[in-house]
Design a protein around this motif. Structure first.
Motif, PDB file in Angstrom:
ATOM      1  N   ALA A 137     -27.855  12.673  20.689  1.00 50.60           N
ATOM      2  CA  ALA A 137     -26.493  13.200  20.550  1.00 50.60           C
ATOM      3  C   ALA A 137     -25.624  12.789  21.738  1.00 50.60           C
ATOM      4  CB  ALA A 137     -26.525  14.717  20.401  1.00 50.60           C
ATOM      5  N   LEU A 138     -26.159  12.926  22.949  1.00 49.23           N
ATOM      6  CA  LEU A 138     -25.371  12.610  24.139  1.00 49.23           C
ATOM      7  C   LEU A 138     -25.121  11.101  24.281  1.00 49.23           C
ATOM      8  CD1 LEU A 138     -27.027  15.145  26.581  1.00 49.23           C
ATOM      9  CD2 LEU A 138     -24.713  15.267  25.629  1.00 49.23           C
ATOM     10  N   VAL A 139     -26.133  10.293  24.003  1.00 47.44           N
ATOM     11  CA  VAL A 139     -25.948   8.836  24.090  1.00 47.44           C
ATOM     12  C   VAL A 139     -24.953   8.370  23.029  1.00 47.44           C
ATOM     13  CG1 VAL A 139     -27.100   6.596  23.845  1.00 47.44           C
ATOM     14  CG2 VAL A 139     -28.213   8.415  25.140  1.00 47.44           C
ATOM     15  N   TYR A 140     -25.082   8.937  21.824  1.00 49.46           N
ATOM     16  CA  TYR A 140     -24.151   8.581  20.754  1.00 49.46           C
ATOM     17  C   TYR A 140     -22.718   8.959  21.154  1.00 49.46           C
ATOM     18  CZ  TYR A 140     -21.837   8.399  16.232  1.00 49.46           C
ATOM     19  OH  TYR A 140     -20.965   8.105  15.213  1.00 49.46           O
ATOM     20  N   ALA A 141     -22.547  10.173  21.662  1.00 50.92           N
ATOM     21  CA  ALA A 141     -21.204  10.638  22.055  1.00 50.92           C
ATOM     22  C   ALA A 141     -20.615   9.760  23.156  1.00 50.92           C
ATOM     23  CB  ALA A 141     -21.270  12.087  22.509  1.00 50.92           C
ATOM     24  N   GLN A 142     -21.458   9.296  24.061  1.00 47.68           N
ATOM     25  CA  GLN A 142     -20.967   8.434  25.131  1.00 47.68           C
ATOM     26  C   GLN A 142     -20.546   7.068  24.603  1.00 47.68           C
ATOM     27  OE1 GLN A 142     -24.218   8.683  27.966  1.00 47.68           O
ATOM     28  NE2 GLN A 142     -23.253  10.396  29.027  1.00 47.68           N
ATOM     29  N   LYS A 143     -21.184   6.618  23.540  1.00 52.15           N
ATOM     30  CA  LYS A 143     -20.822   5.312  22.964  1.00 52.15           C
ATOM     31  C   LYS A 143     -19.623   5.429  22.024  1.00 52.15           C
ATOM     32  CE  LYS A 143     -22.633   1.121  21.043  1.00 52.15           C
ATOM     33  NZ  LYS A 143     -23.798   0.319  20.754  1.00 52.15           N
ATOM     34  N   TYR A 144     -19.528   6.566  21.299  1.00 52.63           N
ATOM     35  CA  TYR A 144     -18.449   6.754  20.314  1.00 52.63           C
ATOM     36  C   TYR A 144     -17.712   8.077  20.561  1.00 52.63           C
ATOM     37  CZ  TYR A 144     -21.159   3.150  17.861  1.00 52.63           C
ATOM     38  OH  TYR A 144     -21.837   1.993  17.522  1.00 52.63           O
ATOM     39  N   PRO A 145     -17.114   8.275  21.730  1.00 55.36           N
ATOM     40  CA  PRO A 145     -16.507   9.570  22.046  1.00 55.36           C
ATOM     41  C   PRO A 145     -15.330   9.955  21.157  1.00 55.36           C
ATOM     42  CG  PRO A 145     -15.926   7.932  23.709  1.00 55.36           C
ATOM     43  CD  PRO A 145     -16.955   7.301  22.818  1.00 55.36           C
ATOM     44  N   LYS A 146     -14.610   8.987  20.627  1.00 57.04           N
ATOM     45  CA  LYS A 146     -13.409   9.294  19.837  1.00 57.04           C
ATOM     46  C   LYS A 146     -13.724   9.894  18.470  1.00 57.04           C
ATOM     47  CE  LYS A 146     -10.427   5.834  21.991  1.00 57.04           C
ATOM     48  NZ  LYS A 146     -10.142   6.635  23.097  1.00 57.04           N
ATOM     49  N   ILE A 147     -14.967   9.751  17.993  1.00 60.22           N
ATOM     50  CA  ILE A 147     -15.297  10.295  16.677  1.00 60.22           C
ATOM     51  C   ILE A 147     -16.181  11.535  16.753  1.00 60.22           C
ATOM     52  CG2 ILE A 147     -14.978   8.159  15.386  1.00 60.22           C
ATOM     53  CD1 ILE A 147     -17.915   7.622  15.597  1.00 60.22           C
ATOM     54  N   VAL A 148     -16.353  12.060  17.978  1.00 58.30           N
ATOM     55  CA  VAL A 148     -17.158  13.271  18.174  1.00 58.30           C
ATOM     56  C   VAL A 148     -16.227  14.422  18.508  1.00 58.30           C
ATOM     57  CG1 VAL A 148     -18.984  14.346  19.542  1.00 58.30           C
ATOM     58  CG2 VAL A 148     -19.145  11.917  18.956  1.00 58.30           C
ATOM     59  N   SER A 149     -16.222  15.456  17.654  1.00 61.45           N
ATOM     60  CA  SER A 149     -15.343  16.596  17.904  1.00 61.45           C
ATOM     61  C   SER A 149     -16.042  17.721  18.647  1.00 61.45           C
ATOM     62  CB  SER A 149     -14.755  17.116  16.586  1.00 61.45           C
ATOM     63  OG  SER A 149     -15.784  17.423  15.677  1.00 61.45           O
ATOM     64  N   GLY A 150     -17.364  17.663  18.766  1.00 63.42           N
ATOM     65  CA  GLY A 150     -18.107  18.675  19.506  1.00 63.42           C
ATOM     66  C   GLY A 150     -19.576  18.311  19.584  1.00 63.42           C
ATOM     67  N   ILE A 151     -20.260  18.933  20.551  1.00 64.40           N
ATOM     68  CA  ILE A 151     -21.693  18.688  20.743  1.00 64.40           C
ATOM     69  C   ILE A 151     -22.394  20.026  20.926  1.00 64.40           C
ATOM     70  CG2 ILE A 151     -23.447  17.553  22.159  1.00 64.40           C
ATOM     71  CD1 ILE A 151     -21.190  15.707  23.214  1.00 64.40           C
ATOM     72  N   LYS A 196     -26.565  10.845  32.578  1.00 67.07           N
ATOM     73  CA  LYS A 196     -25.917  11.480  33.730  1.00 67.07           C
ATOM     74  C   LYS A 196     -24.835  10.580  34.312  1.00 67.07           C
ATOM     75  CE  LYS A 196     -27.054  13.193  38.282  1.00 67.07           C
ATOM     76  NZ  LYS A 196     -28.038  13.101  39.332  1.00 67.07           N
ATOM     77  N   ASN A 197     -25.128   9.294  34.442  1.00 70.12           N
ATOM     78  CA  ASN A 197     -24.167   8.362  35.038  1.00 70.12           C
ATOM     79  C   ASN A 197     -22.914   8.171  34.183  1.00 70.12           C
ATOM     80  OD1 ASN A 197     -25.905   8.011  37.177  1.00 70.12           O
ATOM     81  ND2 ASN A 197     -26.723   6.071  36.452  1.00 70.12           N
ATOM     82  N   ASN A 198     -23.013   8.445  32.881  1.00 74.89           N
ATOM     83  CA  ASN A 198     -21.877   8.252  31.974  1.00 74.89           C
ATOM     84  C   ASN A 198     -21.307   9.560  31.454  1.00 74.89           C
ATOM     85  OD1 ASN A 198     -21.851   5.310  31.883  1.00 74.89           O
ATOM     86  ND2 ASN A 198     -23.862   5.516  30.964  1.00 74.89           N
ATOM     87  N   ILE A 199     -21.617  10.656  32.112  1.00 72.09           N
ATOM     88  CA  ILE A 199     -21.217  11.974  31.604  1.00 72.09           C
ATOM     89  C   ILE A 199     -19.696  12.142  31.557  1.00 72.09           C
ATOM     90  CG2 ILE A 199     -21.260  13.304  33.767  1.00 72.09           C
ATOM     91  CD1 ILE A 199     -22.780  14.334  30.362  1.00 72.09           C
ATOM     92  N   LYS A 200     -18.983  11.471  32.439  1.00 80.43           N
ATOM     93  CA  LYS A 200     -17.514  11.612  32.457  1.00 80.43           C
ATOM     94  C   LYS A 200     -16.887  11.155  31.142  1.00 80.43           C
ATOM     95  CE  LYS A 200     -16.831  11.532  37.390  1.00 80.43           C
ATOM     96  NZ  LYS A 200     -16.303  10.871  38.565  1.00 80.43           N
ATOM     97  N   ILE A 201     -17.560  10.252  30.451  1.00 81.92           N
ATOM     98  CA  ILE A 201     -17.033   9.756  29.173  1.00 81.92           C
ATOM     99  C   ILE A 201     -16.858  10.901  28.176  1.00 81.92           C
ATOM    100  CG2 ILE A 201     -17.569   8.295  27.157  1.00 81.92           C
ATOM    101  CD1 ILE A 201     -19.073   6.423  29.108  1.00 81.92           C
ATOM    102  N   ILE A 202     -17.734  11.907  28.252  1.00 85.18           N
ATOM    103  CA  ILE A 202     -17.684  12.989  27.260  1.00 85.18           C
ATOM    104  C   ILE A 202     -17.201  14.317  27.845  1.00 85.18           C
ATOM    105  CG2 ILE A 202     -19.391  11.928  25.749  1.00 85.18           C
ATOM    106  CD1 ILE A 202     -21.501  13.842  26.903  1.00 85.18           C
ATOM    107  N   ASN A 203     -16.625  14.282  29.048  1.00 79.91           N
ATOM    108  CA  ASN A 203     -16.146  15.516  29.690  1.00 79.91           C
ATOM    109  C   ASN A 203     -15.162  16.304  28.836  1.00 79.91           C
ATOM    110  OD1 ASN A 203     -17.670  15.592  31.987  1.00 79.91           O
ATOM    111  ND2 ASN A 203     -16.088  14.766  33.333  1.00 79.91           N
TER     112      ASN A 203
END
Length: 197
Positions: A29-43, A165-172
């Motif tokens: 879920a987290l890796v997917y959200a980091q790759k496609y953040p614009k299509i994720v409305s929640g986690i 962890k290194n890409n967490i800002k993408i999904i902040n």
């Protein structure tokens, strides 16, 4: 796997969605959200797992040493050299063997060990007495999960070191909920705490 999830989303015609997953599912879920953040409305994740070597060491060695030492040392006694750093790596190598007399007892030991770690109840330890001199029966059943887990563990879950962890800002900015048991011996609670910060 992330691309496979995206294929499913496109096939179903879903424009945005909420991702839900536990343990390995939380990783996806987290890796997917980091790759496609614009299509994720929640986690929504439970038993957070980031696919790190530190978590594997916790799940299969440290947690057992601290909370279930009898289980840990019984598993270690099955190894030819009880100085093995993490017994799961020894079992993993046996899972790669083509001989069912080698891989079946390893799969059974791994499955029983992990099953015992997945509960806080005190239960009978159902590890085999030995990994050697095993004679597989025709059509014998054994757990398949250890083979899949080992495939991902030995390949570092196909992630870069500390990738989530290194890409967490993408999904902040994506709303999220983390559910975590205080007594999780497989997915350490501090992972959820630290990531939430």
């Amino acid at each position: 796997l992330i691309e496979d999830i995206e294929i499913i989303r496109n096939k179903l015609g879903i424009k945005k969605w909420i991702l839900v997953g536990g343990s390995w599912g939380s990783t996806l879920a987290l890796v997917y959200a980091q790759k496609y953040p614009k299509i994720v409305s929640g986690i929504v994740v439970r038993a957070l797992f980031l696919g790190t070597e530190k978590e594997i060491d916790w799940a299969f060695r440290k947690a057992a040493q601290i909370f279930k030492p009898e289980l840990y040392y019984k598993l270690l006694s099955l190894m030819p050299n009880n100085k093995i750093e993490n017994p799961i790596y020894y079992l993993g190598k046996r899972l790669e063997d083509k001989d069912p007399n080698i891989f079946i007892p390893a799969a059974k030991a791994w499955g029983a060990y992990e099953s015992s770690l997945s509960t806080i109840n005190i239960n009978t330890i159902e590890l085999p007495d030995t990994l050697n001199n095993y004679i597989a029966k025709k059509n014998e059943t054994y757990p398949n999960t250890p083979f899949m887990e080992w495939h991902y563990i030995k390949n570092n879950f196909f992630l870069e070191k500390n990738q989530i962890k290194n890409n967490i800002k993408i999904i902040n900015d994506i709303p999220g909920i983390i559910l975590q048991s205080s007594y999780d011996l497989l997915c350490p609670p501090n992972t959820s705490f630290l990531l939430s910060k």
